[in-house]
Design a protein around this motif. Sequence first.
Motif, PDB file in Angstrom:
ATOM      1  N   SER A  35      21.675  36.221  13.784  1.00  0.00           N
ATOM      2  CA  SER A  35      23.058  35.807  13.559  1.00  0.00           C
ATOM      3  C   SER A  35      23.829  36.918  12.863  1.00  0.00           C
ATOM      4  CB  SER A  35      23.100  34.528  12.724  1.00  0.00           C
ATOM      5  OG  SER A  35      22.598  34.794  11.438  1.00  0.00           O
ATOM      6  N   GLY A  36      25.129  36.860  12.955  1.00  0.00           N
ATOM      7  CA  GLY A  36      25.976  37.814  12.255  1.00  0.00           C
ATOM      8  C   GLY A  36      26.595  38.855  13.161  1.00  0.00           C
ATOM      9  N   GLN A  37      27.134  39.871  12.505  1.00  0.00           N
ATOM     10  CA  GLN A  37      27.759  40.981  13.201  1.00  0.00           C
ATOM     11  C   GLN A  37      27.207  42.266  12.617  1.00  0.00           C
ATOM     12  OE1 GLN A  37      31.934  40.285  12.541  1.00  0.00           O
ATOM     13  NE2 GLN A  37      31.978  38.558  13.942  1.00  0.00           N
ATOM     14  N   GLU A  38      27.323  43.350  13.394  1.00  0.00           N
ATOM     15  CA  GLU A  38      26.730  44.610  12.973  1.00  0.00           C
ATOM     16  C   GLU A  38      27.679  45.752  13.304  1.00  0.00           C
ATOM     17  OE1 GLU A  38      22.186  46.279  13.474  1.00  0.00           O
ATOM     18  OE2 GLU A  38      22.645  44.178  13.875  1.00  0.00           O
ATOM     19  N   PHE A  39      27.689  46.736  12.422  1.00  0.00           N
ATOM     20  CA  PHE A  39      28.511  47.930  12.607  1.00  0.00           C
ATOM     21  C   PHE A  39      27.618  49.151  12.432  1.00  0.00           C
ATOM     22  CE2 PHE A  39      31.002  51.406  10.665  1.00  0.00           C
ATOM     23  CZ  PHE A  39      31.937  51.608  11.669  1.00  0.00           C
ATOM     24  N   ILE A  40      27.613  50.028  13.435  1.00  0.00           N
ATOM     25  CA  ILE A  40      26.839  51.273  13.395  1.00  0.00           C
ATOM     26  C   ILE A  40      27.816  52.444  13.373  1.00  0.00           C
ATOM     27  CG2 ILE A  40      25.325  52.791  14.739  1.00  0.00           C
ATOM     28  CD1 ILE A  40      23.938  50.270  15.808  1.00  0.00           C
ATOM     29  N   TYR A  41      27.558  53.405  12.465  1.00  0.00           N
ATOM     30  CA  TYR A  41      28.326  54.650  12.427  1.00  0.00           C
ATOM     31  C   TYR A  41      27.328  55.797  12.477  1.00  0.00           C
ATOM     32  CZ  TYR A  41      31.504  58.364  11.153  1.00  0.00           C
ATOM     33  OH  TYR A  41      32.233  59.528  11.180  1.00  0.00           O
ATOM     34  N   MET A  42      27.433  56.609  13.529  1.00  0.00           N
ATOM     35  CA  MET A  42      26.476  57.695  13.762  1.00  0.00           C
ATOM     36  C   MET A  42      26.704  58.868  12.816  1.00  0.00           C
ATOM     37  SD  MET A  42      24.173  57.073  15.951  1.00  0.00           S
ATOM     38  CE  MET A  42      23.574  58.751  16.139  1.00  0.00           C
ATOM     39  N   LEU A  43      25.593  59.360  12.252  1.00  0.00           N
ATOM     40  CA  LEU A  43      25.632  60.510  11.358  1.00  0.00           C
ATOM     41  C   LEU A  43      25.056  61.765  12.004  1.00  0.00           C
ATOM     42  CD1 LEU A  43      24.342  58.717   8.137  1.00  0.00           C
ATOM     43  CD2 LEU A  43      26.717  59.336   8.686  1.00  0.00           C
ATOM     44  N   GLU A  44      23.901  61.605  12.666  1.00  0.00           N
ATOM     45  CA  GLU A  44      23.188  62.770  13.189  1.00  0.00           C
ATOM     46  C   GLU A  44      22.336  62.361  14.382  1.00  0.00           C
ATOM     47  OE1 GLU A  44      19.604  65.582  11.442  1.00  0.00           O
ATOM     48  OE2 GLU A  44      21.031  64.708  10.047  1.00  0.00           O
ATOM     49  N   GLY A  45      22.219  63.253  15.365  1.00  0.00           N
ATOM     50  CA  GLY A  45      21.416  62.979  16.549  1.00  0.00           C
ATOM     51  C   GLY A  45      22.197  62.148  17.553  1.00  0.00           C
ATOM     52  N   ARG A  46      21.471  61.675  18.565  1.00  0.00           N
ATOM     53  CA  ARG A  46      22.060  60.808  19.579  1.00  0.00           C
ATOM     54  C   ARG A  46      21.245  59.525  19.632  1.00  0.00           C
ATOM     55  NH1 ARG A  46      21.766  63.017  24.815  1.00  0.00           N
ATOM     56  NH2 ARG A  46      23.464  61.678  25.433  1.00  0.00           N
ATOM     57  N   LEU A  47      21.934  58.394  19.737  1.00  0.00           N
ATOM     58  CA  LEU A  47      21.299  57.084  19.708  1.00  0.00           C
ATOM     59  C   LEU A  47      21.657  56.325  20.970  1.00  0.00           C
ATOM     60  CD1 LEU A  47      19.761  54.923  17.936  1.00  0.00           C
ATOM     61  CD2 LEU A  47      22.059  54.137  17.261  1.00  0.00           C
ATOM     62  N   GLU A  48      20.646  55.811  21.642  1.00  0.00           N
ATOM     63  CA  GLU A  48      20.870  54.917  22.769  1.00  0.00           C
ATOM     64  C   GLU A  48      20.747  53.496  22.243  1.00  0.00           C
ATOM     65  OE1 GLU A  48      19.184  55.409  26.936  1.00  0.00           O
ATOM     66  OE2 GLU A  48      18.040  53.693  26.152  1.00  0.00           O
ATOM     67  N   VAL A  49      21.800  52.709  22.465  1.00  0.00           N
ATOM     68  CA  VAL A  49      21.814  51.314  22.039  1.00  0.00           C
ATOM     69  C   VAL A  49      21.892  50.455  23.297  1.00  0.00           C
ATOM     70  CG1 VAL A  49      22.993  49.567  20.665  1.00  0.00           C
ATOM     71  CG2 VAL A  49      23.092  51.969  19.950  1.00  0.00           C
ATOM     72  N   SER A  50      20.866  49.643  23.508  1.00  0.00           N
ATOM     73  CA  SER A  50      20.873  48.685  24.613  1.00  0.00           C
ATOM     74  C   SER A  50      21.360  47.366  24.058  1.00  0.00           C
ATOM     75  CB  SER A  50      19.476  48.541  25.205  1.00  0.00           C
ATOM     76  OG  SER A  50      19.047  49.765  25.757  1.00  0.00           O
ATOM     77  N   LEU A  51      22.422  46.838  24.649  1.00  0.00           N
ATOM     78  CA  LEU A  51      23.024  45.567  24.246  1.00  0.00           C
ATOM     79  C   LEU A  51      22.979  44.646  25.451  1.00  0.00           C
ATOM     80  CD1 LEU A  51      26.062  47.189  22.480  1.00  0.00           C
ATOM     81  CD2 LEU A  51      24.362  45.790  21.327  1.00  0.00           C
ATOM     82  N   GLY A  52      21.966  43.776  25.488  1.00  0.00           N
ATOM     83  CA  GLY A  52      21.795  42.950  26.682  1.00  0.00           C
ATOM     84  C   GLY A  52      21.501  43.871  27.857  1.00  0.00           C
ATOM     85  N   ASP A  53      22.319  43.808  28.895  1.00  0.00           N
ATOM     86  CA  ASP A  53      22.109  44.675  30.055  1.00  0.00           C
ATOM     87  C   ASP A  53      23.014  45.904  30.044  1.00  0.00           C
ATOM     88  OD1 ASP A  53      24.478  43.375  30.529  1.00  0.00           O
ATOM     89  OD2 ASP A  53      23.978  42.717  32.562  1.00  0.00           O
ATOM     90  N   LYS A  54      23.730  46.143  28.958  1.00  0.00           N
ATOM     91  CA  LYS A  54      24.602  47.317  28.810  1.00  0.00           C
ATOM     92  C   LYS A  54      23.903  48.358  27.949  1.00  0.00           C
ATOM     93  CE  LYS A  54      28.292  45.243  30.553  1.00  0.00           C
ATOM     94  NZ  LYS A  54      28.678  45.388  31.889  1.00  0.00           N
ATOM     95  N   VAL A  55      24.200  49.643  28.207  1.00  0.00           N
ATOM     96  CA  VAL A  55      23.640  50.743  27.424  1.00  0.00           C
ATOM     97  C   VAL A  55      24.770  51.657  26.975  1.00  0.00           C
ATOM     98  CG1 VAL A  55      22.105  52.758  27.458  1.00  0.00           C
ATOM     99  CG2 VAL A  55      21.432  50.662  28.651  1.00  0.00           C
ATOM    100  N   GLU A  56      24.788  51.943  25.685  1.00  0.00           N
ATOM    101  CA  GLU A  56      25.761  52.872  25.114  1.00  0.00           C
ATOM    102  C   GLU A  56      25.008  54.013  24.448  1.00  0.00           C
ATOM    103  OE1 GLU A  56      29.018  52.822  25.361  1.00  0.00           O
ATOM    104  OE2 GLU A  56      29.256  50.815  26.207  1.00  0.00           O
ATOM    105  N   VAL A  57      25.521  55.232  24.581  1.00  0.00           N
ATOM    106  CA  VAL A  57      24.962  56.382  23.889  1.00  0.00           C
ATOM    107  C   VAL A  57      25.970  56.808  22.833  1.00  0.00           C
ATOM    108  CG1 VAL A  57      24.203  58.783  24.099  1.00  0.00           C
ATOM    109  CG2 VAL A  57      23.601  57.117  25.882  1.00  0.00           C
ATOM    110  N   LEU A  58      25.506  56.845  21.583  1.00  0.00           N
ATOM    111  CA  LEU A  58      26.363  57.205  20.462  1.00  0.00           C
ATOM    112  C   LEU A  58      25.987  58.583  19.932  1.00  0.00           C
ATOM    113  CD1 LEU A  58      26.300  53.829  18.487  1.00  0.00           C
ATOM    114  CD2 LEU A  58      27.931  54.558  20.236  1.00  0.00           C
ATOM    115  N   GLU A  59      27.022  59.340  19.560  1.00  0.00           N
ATOM    116  CA  GLU A  59      26.841  60.673  18.990  1.00  0.00           C
ATOM    117  C   GLU A  59      27.507  60.706  17.619  1.00  0.00           C
ATOM    118  OE1 GLU A  59      28.142  63.585  21.842  1.00  0.00           O
ATOM    119  OE2 GLU A  59      26.771  62.825  23.362  1.00  0.00           O
ATOM    120  N   PRO A  60      27.250  61.744  16.806  1.00  0.00           N
ATOM    121  CA  PRO A  60      27.844  61.798  15.466  1.00  0.00           C
ATOM    122  C   PRO A  60      29.351  61.545  15.492  1.00  0.00           C
ATOM    123  CG  PRO A  60      26.218  63.514  15.682  1.00  0.00           C
ATOM    124  CD  PRO A  60      26.372  62.885  17.048  1.00  0.00           C
TER     125      PRO A  60
END
Length: 183
Positions: free
Chosen positions: A129-154
């Motif tokens: 439950s709840g909500q989440e906030f991600i802020y990228m600092l370093e590297g690259r992160l792949e986030v899979s959300l259900g059937d969607k994929v996002e790639v986050l960079e700094p």
Amino acid sequence: MQDAFKEIAPRLAGLRDALDLSVEAFADVVGTDAQTVQQHEAGQSEIPVGYLMQVAKATGVELNTLIAGSESHLLSYSVVRNGKGLTVERRKDYDYKNLAYRFKGRAMEPFKIMVPPKEQKDVTFTSHSGQEFIYMLEGRLEVSLGDKVEVLEPGDSLYFDSRTPHGLRGLDEKPAHFLDVIL
């Protein structure tokens, strides 16, 4: 080193006992099912931070008390120096540092997290439950959300409903470092 969930499990069971609630009644209070409560109290597997937050919110017990067995004491502000956050050893593949563990009555849980690189097939999913906030600092992160994929960079950020099954992995054979705020 003992798995952290084996140390947390008796605190969960003790809390339920202190509240004089059956497994089923506690599950209703927390908003889950009795099987989940029993599994986490038995210390048989990792306990998601989202579940611990549900327990903390539903019972009025601080997240720190459930994780570390001690209470926060600061009321007006809290400084956590670089690298000094409370290590939350709840997953072997992630490095969690709670950045507000000393502040009493927190409305959110801010973490600095490191996620190592891994193969897509090795990504594990969670939801809570709840909500989440991600802020990228370093590297690259792949986030899979259900059937969607996002790639986050700094400098990139992502805000999402934590009930959406989500899984993370570092990319480019390097770990990803980010701030994660859970409400």
